[in-house]
Motif scaffolding. Structure first.
Motif, short mmCIF file in Angstrom:
data_model
loop_
_atom_site.label_atom_id
_atom_site.label_comp_id
_atom_site.label_asym_id
_atom_site.label_seq_id
_atom_site.Cartn_x
_atom_site.Cartn_y
_atom_site.Cartn_z
N GLY A 240 0.80 -1.22 0.00
CA GLY A 240 0.00 0.00 0.00
C GLY A 240 0.84 1.28 0.00
O GLY A 240 0.48 2.26 0.65
N LEU A 241 1.94 1.26 -0.73
CA LEU A 241 2.81 2.43 -0.77
C LEU A 241 2.14 3.56 -1.54
O LEU A 241 1.71 3.38 -2.69
CB LEU A 241 4.14 2.09 -1.42
CG LEU A 241 5.05 1.11 -0.68
CD1 LEU A 241 6.23 0.72 -1.55
CD2 LEU A 241 5.54 1.72 0.62
N ALA A 242 2.06 4.73 -0.94
CA ALA A 242 1.50 5.91 -1.58
C ALA A 242 2.62 6.91 -1.83
O ALA A 242 3.36 7.27 -0.90
CB ALA A 242 0.42 6.54 -0.72
N GLN A 243 2.77 7.34 -3.05
CA GLN A 243 3.85 8.25 -3.39
C GLN A 243 3.59 9.63 -2.82
O GLN A 243 2.47 10.15 -2.88
CB GLN A 243 4.05 8.34 -4.92
CG GLN A 243 5.37 8.98 -5.31
CD GLN A 243 5.85 8.50 -6.66
OE1 GLN A 243 5.09 7.87 -7.41
NE2 GLN A 243 7.07 8.79 -7.00
N ILE A 244 4.62 10.22 -2.24
CA ILE A 244 4.53 11.56 -1.68
C ILE A 244 4.79 12.57 -2.79
O ILE A 244 5.79 12.50 -3.48
CB ILE A 244 5.54 11.77 -0.55
CG1 ILE A 244 5.23 10.81 0.61
CG2 ILE A 244 5.52 13.20 -0.05
CD1 ILE A 244 6.27 10.82 1.69
N HIS A 245 3.89 13.52 -2.95
CA HIS A 245 4.05 14.51 -4.02
C HIS A 245 4.67 15.79 -3.45
O HIS A 245 4.46 16.15 -2.32
CB HIS A 245 2.70 14.84 -4.65
CG HIS A 245 2.05 13.63 -5.26
ND1 HIS A 245 2.52 13.01 -6.40
CD2 HIS A 245 0.97 12.90 -4.86
CE1 HIS A 245 1.76 11.99 -6.71
NE2 HIS A 245 0.83 11.88 -5.78
#
Length: 245
Positions: A240-245
């Motif tokens: 569930g890795l969510a990319q940091i913007h």
């Protein structure tokens, strides 16, 4: 035989309690401090600040020390379990466990070596991902994310082998009583992520691998050059890795 089983079950319970305590204690450490991301301390040109770099190095030294101290006892427990497997004539699981024990001993050797933090890009790379499990939130960079991916894949491989071994030894299916699942440290070298995080994702891979191995199936994984690997889609869903913007 009963004496050995009592010894192992007692120690296994202690390992589980220790893992729970380690997970709870990790909530306030490093990248687990709620939603406080390292991006607030990021320096110029895609590097974290000097203060953040020093904080990460100090955190890594502490993590190394904690795991180095824990490994000696883990090796002792693994040796006790090896004796129990031999006494129970579980030949397939004994062979698989010998590999597990050898990996723990290799970890001991690696942790005795000095680390050169100046040559490790993890300490200067800014955070790229956020991940969550249970009530914990973490941010990490690509190097930490790779460690988590390794935890899932290695867990799947160890689970697959344990499931096959139990089937070959005529044991009933029970991944939660497998030594690898209880210990959950195969392949961990204390780098970049907390032990509790590695343990959690290892176990997520292990239980799926065990199911596939016991059933001689590939519901969660596939084989590449004879090595069982978790399917990319399943791996991504677990992390569930969510990319940091």
């Amino acid at each position: 035989m009963k004496t050995h089983r009592v010894v192992f079950n007692t120690v296994a319970l202690a390992l589980l309690v220790g893992a729970i305590s380690s997970t709870a204690g990790a909530q306030g450490r490093g990248r687990g401090r709620g939603d406080q991301g390292d991006h607030d301390r990021q320096g110029d040109r895609g590097r974290v600040s000097a203060d953040e770099q020093r904080r990460r190095e100090d955190e890594q030294r502490a993590r190394d020390a904690r795991y180095r101290a824990a490994l000696d006892q883990r090796v002792v427990v693994a040796q006790q379990h090896a004796a129990q497997l031999a006494q129970e004539h579980r030949s397939a699981m004994a062979a698989q466990h010998a590999q597990y024990l050898a990996n723990l001993r290799a970890q001991q050797e690696r942790l005795r070596a000095e680390r050169d933090y100046r040559r490790d890009p993890y300490f200067t790379a800014p955070p790229q991902y956020r991940y969550h499990y249970s009530n914990f939130s973490r941010t990490t960079n690509q190097y930490g994310a790779d460690q988590l991916k390794q935890a899932v894949n290695v867990g799947y491989q160890q689970g697959y082998q344990s499931g096959r071994a139990d089937k070959q030894d005529g044991r009933r299916s029970n991944y939660a009583q497998s030594y690898g699942y209880l210990d959950a440290n195969y392949g961990y070298n204390a780098s970049y992520v907390e032990q509790s995080d590695y343990n959690y994702y290892f176990r997520e891979g292990f239980r799926r691998g065990y199911a596939d191995g016991y059933a001689n199936a590939t519901q969660y994984g596939s084989f590449q050059n004879g090595t069982p690997l978790m399917l990319a889609g399943v791996l991504a869903a677990i992390l569930g890795l969510a990319q940091i913007h």
